[in-house]
Design a protein around this motif. Structure first.
Motif: not given
Length: 414
Positions: A279-290, A388-398
């Motif tokens: 999986x993409x690293x950003x997706x994994x990092x956002x998932x870690x926050x969840x 909120x941090x996980x959401x920000x990480x995922x949004x920054x990907x886009x």
């Protein structure tokens, strides 16, 4: 995107810097495990300093140690690799020497020792990540970084266990002996790391791993990392604070949770990182926050069960928290290394370590302040901030994807 699908120990050791470097990491971690958990005790028992004075000196040392990170980043970007790693170990030798030389009641030398130990502890992660990024690439790099973390946690655990055995009935003399052994371990590790002789010419850095593109903006990632890193202090600070001081539970549960956390990190860090490499690293990092946010809400539910059930329930939830920590640790540094252009990799890793060090420095104060308002304030705030941090990480990907798309269209139009 290349993925790592098989675990090959020899290839993993080679990608992590080679056998000698692996031994250097193990020796350094063993020495760190013997001293770092007991540094406060050294100031109180050996130097006869008060607890508050010792704690303040240690905090100042950690915070001032962060000041060296910009210089470390520039040094790495000039091509140094194993030399910086060795220097981060050698500066801790000086810290240990000051500890041993400090007379009773001398807070100045203890503060200076904490400063040099702090400089080494802050500089090492960025230097190690830069060295691994030079040896390994793609998803092999991710696995190598995970392997280094697992090895380091094993060494820290072994060192802490050895120190606990030595301290049984040993008192101040045992603490001084442990400090001396730690200094020898740091010196040996520095010699082994330096003997790797790994460096990169600055001119050869451009063009690697897609570094010819525009520099990625990582402000959101760095800000989110300050919140993510709170998870590292949950087993050591948050859970003992709540379970023992507020719920008046047994010390057995926090101790068991800490041991379980170490064992899980050592055994699962590499396999989990490898499995998630598809999986993409950003997706994994956002998932870690969840996952971390869910675990914080689980701790809130566990601590509301009362004294008899809160300990076992928190122990069960701590497994989820540790999985979140493993996912975070396996993706965060790897993401920074993948995003940063190779010619500024050192500075990018230094900025990332600044955010990590800042989060670790402020988290004890934040956790204790929130806990004073009750479990709901502590776990609810941590859960909301992490989500909120996980959401920000995922949004920054886009946003990053759109930026690269615009750049490609601009080049095509030109």
């Amino acid at each position: 995107m290349a993925t790592t699908t098989k675990l090959q120990p020899r290839a993993l050791v080679r990608a992590s810097g080679g056998p000698r470097y692996a031994v250097a990491l193990a020796v350094d971690a063993l020495g760190t495990g013997m001293l770092r958990p007991f540094l406060l005790l050294y100031g109180v028992k050996v130097l006869r300093l008060s607890g508050p004075v010792t704690g303040i000196a240690m905090t100042v040392g950690v915070v001032l140690g962060l000041v060296c990170m910009p210089a470390v980043g520039r040094w790495l970007d000039r091509g140094a690799r194993s030399t910086v790693v060795a220097a981060s170990m050698l500066v801790r030798v000086l810290g240990v020497a000051l500890l041993l030389a400090a007379p009773a009641g001398h807070v100045g030398l203890f503060a200076a020792a904490a400063l040099f130990l702090g400089i080494g502890n802050q500089a090492w992660p960025a230097a190690h990540a830069a060295l691994v990024a030079t040896v390994a690439h793609g998803r092999e790099r991710d696995a190598a970084l995970a392997g280094g973390r697992a090895l380091r946690n094993a060494g820290l655990g072994a060192g802490g266990l050895l120190a606990a055995v030595c301290l049984t009935g040993g008192g101040a003399t045992a603490l001084q002996a442990m400090a001396a052994v730690t200094g020898i371990a740091y010196l040996a590790a520095a010699a082994l790391a330096w003997s790797v002789h790994l460096h990169t010419h600055p001119a050869a850095l451009s063009g690697k791993d897609g570094a010819d593109g525009p520099a990625s903006r990582m402000r959101v990632l760095l800000a989110a990392n300050v919140v993510y890193v709170f998870c590292l202090n949950v087993p050591e600070i948050a859970l003992p604070l709540v379970l023992v001081t507020q719920l008046h539970g047994s010390l057995t549960w926090p101790a068991s949770i800490f041991v379980a956390n170490t064992v899980l990190v050592v055994t699962l860090q590499v396999p989990v990182t490898v499995v998630l490499s598809r999986f993409p690293r950003r997706t994994v990092l956002a998932f870690a926050g969840v996952v971390l946010a869910v675990s914080y809400l689980g701790f809130l539910a566990a601590t509301s069960l009362g004294r008899g059930w809160s300990g076992p329930a928190a122990a069960g939830v701590s497994v989820v928290c540790t999985i979140g920590e493993i996912i975070y640790a396996g993706s965060a540094t790897a993401l920074v290394a993948a995003l940063a252009p190779a010619d500024v990799l050192g500075r990018a890793l230094a900025r990332f370590q600044l955010s990590t060090g800042f989060g670790l420095a402020v988290s004890p104060a934040v956790i204790t302040a929130l806990a004073s308002y009750g479990s709901a304030a502590l776990w609810g705030s941590l859960g909301a901030a992490t989500l909120a941090s996980a959401s920000a990480v995922a949004t920054e990907k886009d946003q990053g994807t759109r930026l690269r798309g615009c750049c490609r269209r601009a080049r095509a139009g030109a």
